[in-house]
Write a protein that holds these residues in place. Structure first.
Motif, PDB file in Angstrom:
ATOM      1  N   PHE A   7      -7.973   2.361  -4.949  1.00 26.92           N
ATOM      2  CA  PHE A   7      -7.837   3.722  -4.466  1.00 26.92           C
ATOM      3  C   PHE A   7      -8.942   4.023  -3.457  1.00 26.92           C
ATOM      4  O   PHE A   7     -10.137   3.987  -3.784  1.00 26.92           O
ATOM      5  N   ASP A   8      -8.496   4.242  -2.254  1.00 26.50           N
ATOM      6  CA  ASP A   8      -9.383   4.768  -1.215  1.00 26.50           C
ATOM      7  C   ASP A   8     -10.639   3.918  -0.992  1.00 26.50           C
ATOM      8  O   ASP A   8     -11.700   4.450  -0.677  1.00 26.50           O
ATOM      9  N   ARG A   9     -10.515   2.650  -1.157  1.00 25.56           N
ATOM     10  CA  ARG A   9     -11.622   1.718  -0.900  1.00 25.56           C
ATOM     11  C   ARG A   9     -12.843   1.985  -1.767  1.00 25.56           C
ATOM     12  O   ARG A   9     -13.925   1.491  -1.504  1.00 25.56           O
ATOM     13  N   GLU A  67      -2.066   6.467   2.453  1.00 26.12           N
ATOM     14  CA  GLU A  67      -3.329   6.098   3.062  1.00 26.12           C
ATOM     15  C   GLU A  67      -4.246   5.403   2.068  1.00 26.12           C
ATOM     16  O   GLU A  67      -5.025   4.549   2.398  1.00 26.12           O
ATOM     17  N   LYS A  68      -4.140   5.805   0.804  1.00 24.17           N
ATOM     18  CA  LYS A  68      -5.208   5.508  -0.109  1.00 24.17           C
ATOM     19  C   LYS A  68      -4.924   4.480  -1.191  1.00 24.17           C
ATOM     20  O   LYS A  68      -5.823   3.856  -1.713  1.00 24.17           O
ATOM     21  N   TRP A  69      -3.678   4.329  -1.541  1.00 22.14           N
ATOM     22  CA  TRP A  69      -3.398   3.473  -2.682  1.00 22.14           C
ATOM     23  C   TRP A  69      -3.033   2.077  -2.244  1.00 22.14           C
ATOM     24  O   TRP A  69      -2.206   1.887  -1.372  1.00 22.14           O
ATOM     25  N   THR A  80       0.867  -1.173   0.000  1.00 15.95           N
ATOM     26  CA  THR A  80       0.000   0.000   0.000  1.00 15.95           C
ATOM     27  C   THR A  80       0.902   1.220   0.000  1.00 15.95           C
ATOM     28  O   THR A  80       1.998   1.200   0.556  1.00 15.95           O
TER      29      THR A  80
END
Lengths: 1047, 456
Positions: free
Chosen positions: A608-610, A544-546, A541
């Motif tokens: 990306f970011d769930r 936070e997002k990827w 990861t």
């Protein structure tokens, strides 16, 4: 600050690994290990949240608590469910850009079907299953999203623990051998599996989902995960036991008013034409009024005055038979069949600790069929173990040994080896009780005793003496070795084997219709398939997002099939079944084939970011079955998911929404030896060998097939996830299909292998899930799925103006054939069937001759399409305290089926509807041409003919039009009622779980025709065929009890 | 496991074979077809026998006989491969042509216009939809039946090559020449209503290279051992007892003292050893109308057709048939010579073929000697007796000459018309639709009554 610790369990007290334990509002957290344990440094004022894929998140404030035991409740819906996708990769369902549907082991063991394939009927949208006609142990066929390919069997690839296994049924060769041996269904490969060993089934429906599995997955993939050992105190034991009883449903509806003979006359003398109509096959004889008539079971005597039956023709030496009352026997056929019994017993032992787990399971299936003397037995021993050599290196192994066998598998198809043939041509007066003693007096081993010795075999003689037995030993094994190179890199080696040896023995007694001196035959099938796969994976990861994962790998697939058949076509001594007893030279048939595919593949997934997910896969195969210049073919898939509910403000009742789309292009090879023609061996003439041309022209210039697929769908959940909707639309375009196309035999071949035109399939699948009622003690959940699809020819192969893709015979000769023609002028739908029928006026009225009989017309006309218009599955689950009631309905609407039972039973006059017109004659509904052929003048037909003549011509077997039925049906597929004893009570006896239930399957069926179950498939030659009913055996309804223990 | 590039080589069967194996196959299968279809259809259509339960053919619901169509073309493909074989030679080619001519005549005489000149070109020219050719051309054009036979004779007369696998003549090419010329006589006579065949037939007869005796006739015997046994020997009982002596046969044999009657048929069950009865049942009766006959008073077919594996001789053409052809030709003035000589030779040859002795005085009994103004009928009647179980030959002769006079089956399903052909296989409609449609137009309908060229 302090350190807290704990364990996270699910509702079944099983530890949950990988649960994220997070301090709310901070960027810190931990994860549970394999045993569900975690440790975390926190402040007393923190709040922590437990979240895991497939479970509802829970939050707590820490306060002073140090030791935590958390039970996570699984999500009501399947939102975050973990599913197994291609190559055994575990994925969260929300990440996927294609349709996938999962079944848990518990669901399919609720009502255990002996053949695993049947467990999927009605439960999975887009899936269509068909059962074989010879009861427990026969082949069940499964098709996902209809038939895209005209070649092959269209069935999905089955994968166990990430390794493909065989679902093939290699049928006995029916060519080049003595005529007389009928088709026998020895069961499809997946039928060997025990439902008790299955943890989950994931159905990957489209080529997109399956792209990584290569060419064999064009029809979708069914991924089976076997059970692993679970943690428990000591060794966990589970027992699952069921006994069900099968009763035949769907016998042809017989008439019981007229017996054997013609023109109202009958007298038995020798069953060979020596009396009046006693060698005949039709029931247009005297009315069953109790008058005295000589019959096969009437009393007679031998030369010494000892009592005999009329049918003891040899010993009787022409002595008179006492005439007996000519009465109805409405249940003569029904009484022949038994109540079948199927017992399925499973015991499993399992255990686990920090470093590994094991599960050992034994399943025994015992079936006594509804057909006397037919049976099916299966023993499965399965062993699964996992072991962690270190933090990084782990292994998982699974092995199943399966032994299956039968004393007798029923003969299928048209002819004297099928007992339904004996019944549909049997005089309706026959009392079968006398036939149980099936040897003629003094002729044991030499001469059968029967009601008709001219054409028919005694059905008891058939099943007890003329057996088709088999014994099959199969070993399936796989091992997965996994090494975590680093936090982000891992390498996985996986190898699996599926190998079996199947020995089939067929014995025929003296005086069998087709084998007057008996026969003995052995068919030997050995098969092995080896799949080896090496994969390097990366997972990370970023920020936070990827999230990112990728893998590359290589695969080798090697398959080898060997078939050998030996036949002694006449025996010297009755009752001795071996080749030494052969009276004639043995005949042989042999075929060995092998195939290899080498592949490399790569995949990557980006999240990306769930809420946004994108997957890419590529693969290249090299297959031995294609010409070397075109044996390499690549394919790819791209799919994406957008969980829009994460980003868009939705009303409160709109809980979740996801859009998904995928596209793929999949290549496919063919079977071995499709490139260069060989000559076929014929039986020698004396010492001269004979060879002849094979009937199909092969093709040295084959290219790989190509299927391009598009799929898009939406998943929506409403009202706190109590209502879920999943809609998928798809379009598959198949190009260059490798198909054996029938050709004019005047070309020198009756078929040619080609790369075909273009076929496009389109369809829609809708799944609804809902929690209708949810109370403390009572809940009602339901699911429904709907699928509708059709395939059309969009481009014809070069030089072809009409796409005849195959045919099915409705009779032993080619005279009565149903052609599968996708005729562009008529819409070109796959599954369209054509056959012959009657001459008709422009208004569609049947034209009759001056003799009062309808005139047959040789011209092919459209009869119907064998595919359903749509399929619906509807399941309901009611729970009240420990009680649970499951009901599953299966509705198939539309499609036609052409019935040989109808044609034969009408010609012979045994079916109920042939009662009409027996006394008064029949004036057929239609017209007579009183003009000329070129200038027709039609007048109403007024000529009356006898019922026998009328039905004989109207249901003539060289006429397919009269025997078409609507194949729609609605079935109550499963009903299960169970009671789970309360935990508080059973724990007193050290029992973890105790559940008893009553189960039923195929309880009721509603369908148009009164004579047969339209769901059953027919088998002709070495393949199963569609749209044609071919004297199928009665299907059965089953009911019984089931008990489950865990301690 | 095999190397990657070797894995797809089919080790189960050969890609190339010596032509001898194909030749053996065509001879074995082709002759078997003659006998098999003689039993199952030819003898019913010619009314040597009648059927009780399996009635479609006997009631003139003929269907298409697709099985024979498909198999005949496959045999013709085998013959083509013999000619195309690198291991072949002139002699193989000529023999293949003779057999091709025979198979082609079967096709066109059973189905009228059929694919011929365009046929068998699926492999070589990717032609999978061959056009249907006119019967006239199939018989008379270059490359047609008569041309093939004529050229085969010329080739065989000059070649020094040899053939193997010849289960009929053991490689004796002179026998093949005689067979080819005898077939030419058969086919010339068949088309003699349309074409003046006189000169050609006369020259064949003058040349003398035709069957000179029963020793030369084109016959492949069944063998005592399986798998080369006569099919009815191994068939189920029902197939045998379902076939009976016909009323037509009863009537034809009635005035004759003819041992062939007792050979072809069994005495009825109700006969006594001192009073053997041979009775027939009319062809094509519905089951109901059979009730007025007591089957114990109706003869089965002869025991040599059931109880012996190798008593039946599968014949492409017999010496007797040739003699009757010549008798008819002489009677009609197509060739010179005495019709009665050929006729008497034919009768004698038929007895010889069956291994029976012609009773003394047979030729002089009432209804046998020619000269009473019914010569053609008498010739055709004796030919009919001799053609028992020989494929469809007696049916072709009846269609051509109308003799012997047959009775239209009472319960026929063909509007009281004697059929003259099978329907085309429905597969042709399905896969060769355009050519099928034009063929149907050309012959005047795909029914059982569309006559071919030579019988119009």
């Amino acid at each position: 600050q302090k350190t807290i610790q704990g364990v996270v369990f699910n509702e079944k007290n099983e530890a949950i690994p990988y649960v994220k334990v997070k301090i709310i509002g901070e960027n810190q957290g931990a994860e549970t290990d394999e045993k569900g344990a975690f440790q975390l440094v926190v402040n007393a004022t923190d709040s922590i949240q437990f979240s895991a894929v497939g479970y509802k998140s829970q939050g707590f404030s820490v306060q002073s608590k140090i030791d935590w035991t958390i039970t996570l409740v699984s999500s009501v819906n399947e939102l975050d469910e973990v599913v197994i996708t291609a190559l055994g990769l575990k994925r969260s369902k929300r990440d996927l850009g294609y349709a996938i549907q999962s079944l848990k082991g518990e669901e399919i063991t609720e009502v255990r079907h002996p053949n695993l394939v049947n467990s999927l009927a009605g439960r999975v949208a887009g899936v269509q299953t068909t059962s074989g006609s010879s009861g427990v142990g026969s082949s069940s066929r499964i098709i996902i999203r209809g038939e895209t390919s005209l070649s092959g069997n269209n069935q999905p690839l089955f994968v166990v623990d990430g390794v493909p296994v065989s679902n093939e049924f290699i049928a006995n060769n029916t060519e080049n051998l003595e005529s007389g041996f009928h088709e026998v269904d020895y069961g499809n490969g997946i039928g060997d599996f025990s439902a008790d060993d299955i943890e989950s089934i994931n159905v990957l429906k489209g080529p997109s989902a399956a792209a990584l599995y290569g060419s064999r997955a064009a029809g979708g993939v069914i991924i089976i995960e076997t059970k692993e050992g679970k943690r428990s105190d000591g060794i966990g034991v589970s027992i699952n036991s069921s006994v069900t009883f099968e009763q035949i449903a769907f016998l042809p509806e017989f008439q019981n008013t007229y017996g054997q003979g013609s023109g109202g006359k009958f007298a038995y003398e020798d069953g060979l034409g020596g009396g009046i109509g006693d060698g005949g096959l039709v029931s247009f004889g005297p009315a069953l009024n109790g008058q005295l008539i000589t019959q096969y079971d009437g009393a007679s005597f031998d030369e010494n005055g000892n009592p005999l039956r009329g049918g003891d023709v040899i010993a009787r030496k022409g002595n008179p038979i006492t005439a007996t009352p000519w009465t109805e026997n409405p249940d003569n056929v029904r009484a022949f069949f038994n109540t079948g019994v199927t017992s399925q017993q499973n015991i499993a032992l399992s255990g686990a600790n920090e470093s590994g787990s094991f599960r050992l399971s034994y399943t025994r299936l015992d079936n006594q069929g509804t057909l006397p003397n037919s049976d099916f037995k299966r023993n499965n021993v399965a062993f699964t173990s996992t072991y962690n050599f270190s933090e990084r290196l782990s292994i998982r192994t699974h092995a199943t040994f399966i032994n299956s066998s039968s004393t007798h598998r029923p003969g299928l198809g048209y002819g004297s080896e099928n007992v339904m043939y004996s019944f549909l041509w049997m005089g309706r007066q026959v009392d079968l009780e006398a036939a149980e003693d099936y040897w003629q007096s003094g002729q044991e081993g030499f001469r059968q005793f029967n009601y008709n010795t001219q054409w028919l075999d005694n059905p008891y003689f058939n099943v007890f003496e003329n057996r088709n037995g088999f014994e099959k030993n199969r070993l399936l094994g796989n091992a997965i070795l996994k090494y975590e190179i680093s936090e982000h890199w891992n390498i996985r080696f996986r190898s699996g084997i599926d190998t079996y040896a199947d020995l089939r023995t067929s014995q025929r007694a003296f005086s069998t219709q087709r084998f007057k001196n008996g026969a003995y035959r052995e068919d030997n099938v050995t098969f092995s398939e080896l799949n080896t796969d090496l994969m390097l994976g990366y997972d990370n990861t970023f920020g936070e997002k990827w999230s990112f994962n990728a893998a590359i790998g290589a695969n080798n697939f090697t398959q080898e099939t060997k078939y050998k058949s030996l036949l002694a076509g006449q025996l010297s001594v009755p009752g001795v079944y071996n080749f030494e007893n052969s009276k004639v030279a043995l005949k042989a048939s042999q075929f060995n084939a092998q195939k290899q595919i080498n592949s490399v593949y790569g995949l990557t997934g980006i999240g990306f970011d769930r809420f946004l997910f994108l997957d890419l896969t590529v693969r290249n195969d090299w297959s031995t079955t294609l010409p070397s210049e075109s044996n390499s073919f690549a394919y790819y898939s791209v799919n994406g998911a957008f969980v829009f509910s994460e980003k868009i403000e939705l009303p409160k009742w709109f809980s979740y929404g996801k859009l998904r789309a995928s596209t793929s292009s999949v290549g496919s090879d063919t079977g071995p030896f499709q490139l260069r023609n060989t000559y076929s061996f014929n039986q020698n003439y004396g010492s001269y060998p004979l060879l002849t041309n094979s009937s199909t022209l092969l093709n040295e210039n084959l290219k790989p097939e190509r299927i391009n697929a598009l799929e898009t769908g939406v998943e929506l959940y409403f009202f706190k996830e109590r209502l879920g909707v999943d809609v998928t639309v798809y379009q598959n375009t198949a190009k260059d299909q490798i198909i054996t196309l029938p050709t004019s035999s005047a070309s020198g071949y009756s078929g040619q292998v080609i790369n075909g035109g273009e076929i496009q399939s389109k369809g829609i699948e809708i799944m609804l899930t809902g929690t209708v009622v949810k109370r403390q003690n009572f809940s009602w959940t339901a699911f429904a799925n709907f699928s509708k699809g059709a395939s059309y020819v969009t481009e014809l192969p070069e030089g072809i103006d009409q796409y005849t893709t195959g045919f099915a015979r409705l009779y032993t000769t080619a005279e009565n054939t149903v052609f599968y023609i996708a005729d562009a002028e008529n819409g070109g739908r796959i599954g369209d069937m054509y056959g012959t029928g009657f001459m008709k006026t422009d208004e569609g009225r049947v034209i009759y001759g001056a003799n009062g009989l309808p005139i047959r017309d040789n011209e092919l006309r459209y009869l119907g399409n064998y595919n359903p218009d749509f399929i619906v599955g509807f399941g309901n689950r009611f729970k009240y305290k420990g009680f649970e009631l499951n009901i599953l309905l299966d509705w198939r609407q539309g499609g036609e089926i052409i019935s040989r039972t109808k044609a034969v039973g009408s010609t012979s006059g045994v079916l109920a509807e042939t009662i009409d017109g027996r006394e008064e004659g029949i004036i057929g509904d239609g017209v007579v041409n009183v003009g000329t052929e070129s200038n027709p003048v039609y007048e109403e037909n007024t000529t009356s003919v006898s019922a026998a003549e009328y039905y004989n011509q109207f249901y003539n077997r060289a006429n397919e039009e009269s025997s078409v039925y609507d194949a729609s049906y609605l079935k109550i597929r499963e009903i299960g009622l169970s009671y789970t004893f309360p935990n508080s009570w059973v724990s007193k006896f050290n029992i973890q779980e105790f559940k008893i239930g009553i189960v039923a399957s195929n309880l009721f069926t509603w369908t148009e025709n009164p004579h047969f179950d339209p769901e059953l498939s027919a088998m002709q030659g070495t393949s199963q065929i569609y749209g044609v009913e071919d004297l199928s055996y009665p299907s059965s309804r089953s009911y019984g009890i089931q008990v489950k223990f865990k301690f | 496991c095999k190397k990657f590039d070797q894995a797809n080589i089919n080790q189960n069967a050969p890609e190339n074979v010596n032509p001898q194996f194909l030749l053996s196959n065509v001879l074995a299968e082709g002759s078997n077809n003659q006998a098999y279809w003689g039993w199952h259809a030819g003898s019913l259509l010619a009314q040597h026998s009648s059927n009780l339960e399996f009635l479609p053919v006997d009631r003139y619901n003929l269907g298409s006989n697709e099985g024979l169509w498909t198999e005949t073309y496959r045999l013709m493909k085998d013959l083509k491969d013999i000619k195309d074989s690198e291991q072949g030679n002139d002699a193989y080619s000529a023999v293949a042509d003779i057999l091709t001519a025979h198979q082609a005549s079967l096709l066109t005489d059973l189905w009228t216009n059929v694919p011929y000149f365009d046929a068998l070109k699926g492999q070589s020219e990717a032609n999978f939809t061959p056009a249907f050719d006119q019967q006239e051309l199939i018989y008379t054009a270059e490359g047609g039946i008569l041309d093939l036979l004529k050229k085969a004779v010329i080739t065989l007369q000059s070649t020094t090559e040899k053939i193997d696998g010849d289960i009929m003549y053991q490689g004796n090419l002179n026998q093949w020449i005689a067979f080819a010329n005898s077939l030419r006589v058969r086919y010339l006579l068949r088309i003699s209503g349309k074409v003046d065949v006189s000169a050609e037939m006369q020259s064949i007869v003058d040349n003398g290279a035709i069957f000179q005796s029963g020793m030369q006739e084109a016959v492949v015997p069944y063998l005592s051992a399986s798998p080369n046994q006569w099919v009815i020997f191994t068939e189920r009982e029902g197939r045998f007892v379902d076939v009976r002596m016909s009323k037509t046969a009863e009537d034809i044999f009635a005035p004759l003292n003819d041992p062939r009657l007792k050979h072809y048929y069994k005495p009825t069950v109700n006969s006594t050893p001192t009073n053997e009865e041979y009775n027939g049942i009319p062809n094509g009766l519905s089951r109901q109308n059979q009730n007025s006959y007591n089957l114990s008073d109706v003869s089965l077919l002869g025991s040599y057709l059931r109880d012996e594996p190798d008593a039946v001789k599968a014949a492409f053409m017999t010496y007797a048939e040739l003699q009757f052809c010549l008798a008819e030709a002489a009677h009609k003035g197509i060739i010179s010579g005495m019709a009665s000589t050929y006729y008497q030779n034919g009768i004698q040859a038929s007895f010889n073929h069956l291994g029976l002795t012609m009773p003394s005085g047979y030729l002089s009994q009432v209804s046998v000697p020619l000269g009473s103004g019914t010569d053609l009928e008498q010739i055709m009647t004796q030919k009919w007796i001799a053609s028992f179980m020989n494929g469809y030959e007696a049916w072709f002769d009846f269609r051509r000459t109308g003799f012997p006079v047959l009775t239209i089956p009472q319960d026929n399903l063909n509007n009281d018309v004697f059929p003259v052909r099978y329907a085309y296989p429905s597969t042709e409609q399905a896969v060769n639709g355009l050519n099928y449609s034009s063929a149907v137009g050309a012959i005047g309908g795909d029914n059982y009554n569309s006559k071919g060229w030579w019988e119009q």
